[in-house]
Design a protein around this motif. Sequence first.
Motif, PDB file in Angstrom:
ATOM      1  N   ILE A 176     -12.355 -28.094-112.221  1.00 12.06           N
ATOM      2  CA  ILE A 176     -11.993 -27.934-110.807  1.00 12.06           C
ATOM      3  C   ILE A 176     -12.530 -29.068-109.909  1.00 12.06           C
ATOM      4  O   ILE A 176     -11.781 -29.601-109.084  1.00 12.06           O
ATOM      5  CB  ILE A 176     -12.452 -26.550-110.277  1.00 12.06           C
ATOM      6  N   ARG A 232       4.994 -13.361-108.629  1.00 12.14           N
ATOM      7  CA  ARG A 232       3.588 -13.427-108.184  1.00 12.14           C
ATOM      8  C   ARG A 232       2.782 -12.269-108.760  1.00 12.14           C
ATOM      9  O   ARG A 232       1.642 -12.448-109.178  1.00 12.14           O
ATOM     10  CB  ARG A 232       3.504 -13.399-106.644  1.00 12.14           C
ATOM     11  N   GLN A 233       3.408 -11.103-108.748  1.00 11.36           N
ATOM     12  CA  GLN A 233       2.703  -9.920-109.266  1.00 11.36           C
ATOM     13  C   GLN A 233       2.309 -10.122-110.737  1.00 11.36           C
ATOM     14  O   GLN A 233       1.162  -9.889-111.121  1.00 11.36           O
ATOM     15  CB  GLN A 233       3.613  -8.690-109.122  1.00 11.36           C
ATOM     16  N   PHE A 276     -10.391 -32.126-109.109  1.00 19.78           N
ATOM     17  CA  PHE A 276      -9.094 -32.030-108.427  1.00 19.78           C
ATOM     18  C   PHE A 276      -9.174 -31.377-107.053  1.00 19.78           C
ATOM     19  O   PHE A 276      -8.192 -30.853-106.548  1.00 19.78           O
ATOM     20  CB  PHE A 276      -8.113 -31.229-109.303  1.00 19.78           C
ATOM     21  N   GLN A 295      -2.528 -21.497-112.139  1.00 22.08           N
ATOM     22  CA  GLN A 295      -1.766 -22.413-111.294  1.00 22.08           C
ATOM     23  C   GLN A 295      -2.209 -23.851-111.576  1.00 22.08           C
ATOM     24  O   GLN A 295      -3.399 -24.127-111.753  1.00 22.08           O
ATOM     25  CB  GLN A 295      -1.991 -22.086-109.809  1.00 22.08           C
ATOM     26  N   ARG A 303       0.983 -33.708-105.452  1.00 23.14           N
ATOM     27  CA  ARG A 303       1.477 -33.815-104.068  1.00 23.14           C
ATOM     28  C   ARG A 303       1.173 -35.203-103.498  1.00 23.14           C
ATOM     29  O   ARG A 303       2.029 -35.826-102.860  1.00 23.14           O
ATOM     30  CB  ARG A 303       0.798 -32.757-103.195  1.00 23.14           C
ATOM     31  N   LYS A 329      10.322 -23.993 -93.074  1.00 15.13           N
ATOM     32  CA  LYS A 329       8.951 -23.563 -92.733  1.00 15.13           C
ATOM     33  C   LYS A 329       8.239 -22.912 -93.912  1.00 15.13           C
ATOM     34  O   LYS A 329       7.050 -23.064 -94.097  1.00 15.13           O
ATOM     35  CB  LYS A 329       8.999 -22.577 -91.568  1.00 15.13           C
ATOM     36  N   ASN A 333      -2.597 -30.719-106.242  1.00 10.89           N
ATOM     37  CA  ASN A 333      -2.830 -31.570-105.067  1.00 10.89           C
ATOM     38  C   ASN A 333      -2.734 -33.057-105.402  1.00 10.89           C
ATOM     39  O   ASN A 333      -2.312 -33.865-104.579  1.00 10.89           O
ATOM     40  CB  ASN A 333      -4.175 -31.237-104.426  1.00 10.89           C
ATOM     41  N   TYR A 340       1.330 -19.627-110.310  1.00  9.05           N
ATOM     42  CA  TYR A 340       0.551 -18.762-109.423  1.00  9.05           C
ATOM     43  C   TYR A 340      -0.477 -18.065-110.285  1.00  9.05           C
ATOM     44  O   TYR A 340      -0.303 -17.933-111.486  1.00  9.05           O
ATOM     45  CB  TYR A 340       1.497 -17.748-108.757  1.00  9.05           C
ATOM     46  N   GLY A 341      -1.559 -17.615-109.652  1.00  5.79           N
ATOM     47  CA  GLY A 341      -2.595 -16.939-110.429  1.00  5.79           C
ATOM     48  C   GLY A 341      -3.594 -17.931-110.989  1.00  5.79           C
ATOM     49  O   GLY A 341      -3.613 -19.110-110.607  1.00  5.79           O
ATOM     50  N   ILE A 342      -4.391 -17.468-111.925  1.00  2.00           N
ATOM     51  CA  ILE A 342      -5.517 -18.278-112.405  1.00  2.00           C
ATOM     52  C   ILE A 342      -5.075 -19.552-113.133  1.00  2.00           C
ATOM     53  O   ILE A 342      -5.849 -20.482-113.283  1.00  2.00           O
ATOM     54  CB  ILE A 342      -6.454 -17.471-113.330  1.00  2.00           C
ATOM     55  N   ARG A 381     -11.889 -24.067-116.944  1.00  2.00           N
ATOM     56  CA  ARG A 381     -11.327 -24.463-115.647  1.00  2.00           C
ATOM     57  C   ARG A 381     -12.439 -24.851-114.670  1.00  2.00           C
ATOM     58  O   ARG A 381     -12.307 -25.814-113.922  1.00  2.00           O
ATOM     59  CB  ARG A 381     -10.458 -23.339-115.078  1.00  2.00           C
ATOM     60  N   ARG A 382     -13.521 -24.084-114.668  1.00  4.63           N
ATOM     61  CA  ARG A 382     -14.646 -24.386-113.759  1.00  4.63           C
ATOM     62  C   ARG A 382     -15.196 -25.789-113.983  1.00  4.63           C
ATOM     63  O   ARG A 382     -15.682 -26.433-113.067  1.00  4.63           O
ATOM     64  CB  ARG A 382     -15.763 -23.366-113.943  1.00  4.63           C
ATOM     65  N   ARG A 399       6.311 -24.013 -98.508  1.00  9.72           N
ATOM     66  CA  ARG A 399       5.028 -24.023 -99.210  1.00  9.72           C
ATOM     67  C   ARG A 399       4.758 -22.755-100.025  1.00  9.72           C
ATOM     68  O   ARG A 399       3.842 -22.721-100.842  1.00  9.72           O
ATOM     69  CB  ARG A 399       3.899 -24.241 -98.183  1.00  9.72           C
ATOM     70  N   SER A 400       5.565 -21.731 -99.795  1.00  8.82           N
ATOM     71  CA  SER A 400       5.396 -20.489-100.570  1.00  8.82           C
ATOM     72  C   SER A 400       5.994 -20.600-101.977  1.00  8.82           C
ATOM     73  O   SER A 400       5.999 -19.624-102.720  1.00  8.82           O
ATOM     74  CB  SER A 400       6.064 -19.320 -99.841  1.00  8.82           C
TER      75      SER A 400
END
Lengths: 444, 63
Positions: free
Chosen positions: A147, A96-97, A150, A392, A400, A378, A397, A388-390, A143-144, A381-382
Amino acid sequence: MTADILPRRPRPASVTGTDVTGIGAADTVRKAAMTQSADTAPETGAPLPQFPMRRTCPFSEPREYAEMRADHPVSRAALKVNGKPTWLVTRHEHVRQVLGDSRVSSNLKLPGYPHQFHIPEEMLAQVRLMMLNLDPPEHSAQRRMLIPEFTARRVKEMRPRIQQIVDEHVDAMLAAGGPVDLVTALALPVPSLVICELLGVPYEDHARFEEWSAAMMNHDLSPAEYGAAVQALDMYLDKLVTLKENEPGDDLISRFLEKNRTERIADHVDVVTMARLMLVGGHETTANMIALGVLALLRHPGQMAELQADPTLLPGAVEELLRVFSISDSGTARVAVEDIEVGGVTIRAGEGILALNNAADHDESVFPDPDTLDIRRKEARSHLAFGYGIHQCIGANLARAELEAVYGTLLRRIPGLRLAAAPEELRFKDDAMVYGVYELPVTW
Amino acid sequence: MRVTAERDRCVGSGQCALLSPEVFDQDDDGLVVVLREEPAEELRGEVFQAADLCPARSIRVHG
């Protein structure tokens, strides 16, 4: 766990130059890339392990990952394709970092970028970057524009049509009778149709672009074969984009073109490249997850029965299946553009990084007993299966929604579904960038 | 508990809107909108999860 309690690692040895391509990169990056060597691991002094590493069990990560996570979570490996060094990042926190750090670039033209295909330099110099290889501000601009296609609401609106597509294919399976190959009967056509309708690509051409996009995912193709597949798909999309420039339809490509008339961020080739990314990214990955997810459920009949009895468990089950397989493990390739510190290790500007999401998604500190499939988990979802990040996955969705529709419908309408081959006969995509199963014979 | 979101950072993943629909939404551009800046205490769990899972780290929870 925080970075300061991890053991500090010595810096990688600076030796002689190897992989300077010198393509339009900042000087700092170029100089740093010259100091890389793939000889030995400073962590252990042993020869560098080779990457990619194979999954020995389809439901788990490559065995080496757990060892790396425990002993040297940020360590070096040599890329099989060219012997060049790369950093492998294996802990959830560190993945993630890295993926959230603006000091790393996704630009595959930068020296030091960890390529997993052999791309000749002249081809690399010419290639137009896809959105996933762009950095801000170019990345943000593109990306904008996409977006709104989606959002959670838009995907919700697509659900009835997705369900209809799934039902039609399940009808056809039931009419034909078992055994059938689930990959060709359901896993491929459903996401392929969904993305075609969204983009405005005629589905009757699907056989052609499915072949090209499958080729583009294969590690073992020669550069010429890879280039031919990209070129064929681009020629096809070039014509399609031209058509939509003249006769816009009610689809993503036409809406992108319309917005671009005022925003002016993309030329014709950019639009073709964007369409290729959406088309390939939109069906290959989802198709693999459909087949693998169904296989996992068939191999865990207790949990499959629980899901059949209680469909409200479905969204959680989808997250857990995404986590367990993390099919696009090494799709998150980066190159540092400044020195960064990850888990006490300094990664120098110009050095390549693979932030392995399959390793992160089996990190015991986040997912206890990570090799066990647990649809009620539980913290599922992590997972970082979508990255992750810009960068992703923009279609997460949508994916999913498709997975829920397919798994849910199969469980409801074909409750007696079972494997029609011995598990050891199944062939998995060990040779591809995106993991999957080539065929999945099922009956009922 | 006070919730803020930086729209400049948002990459439109929509996780927040899915996880905590009373507190977050996406506008027509697909970017985050905070519907309730001071949500009820019982939403703390989902609000924190939304902040944690935001891939762009654009959500801040204060207090």
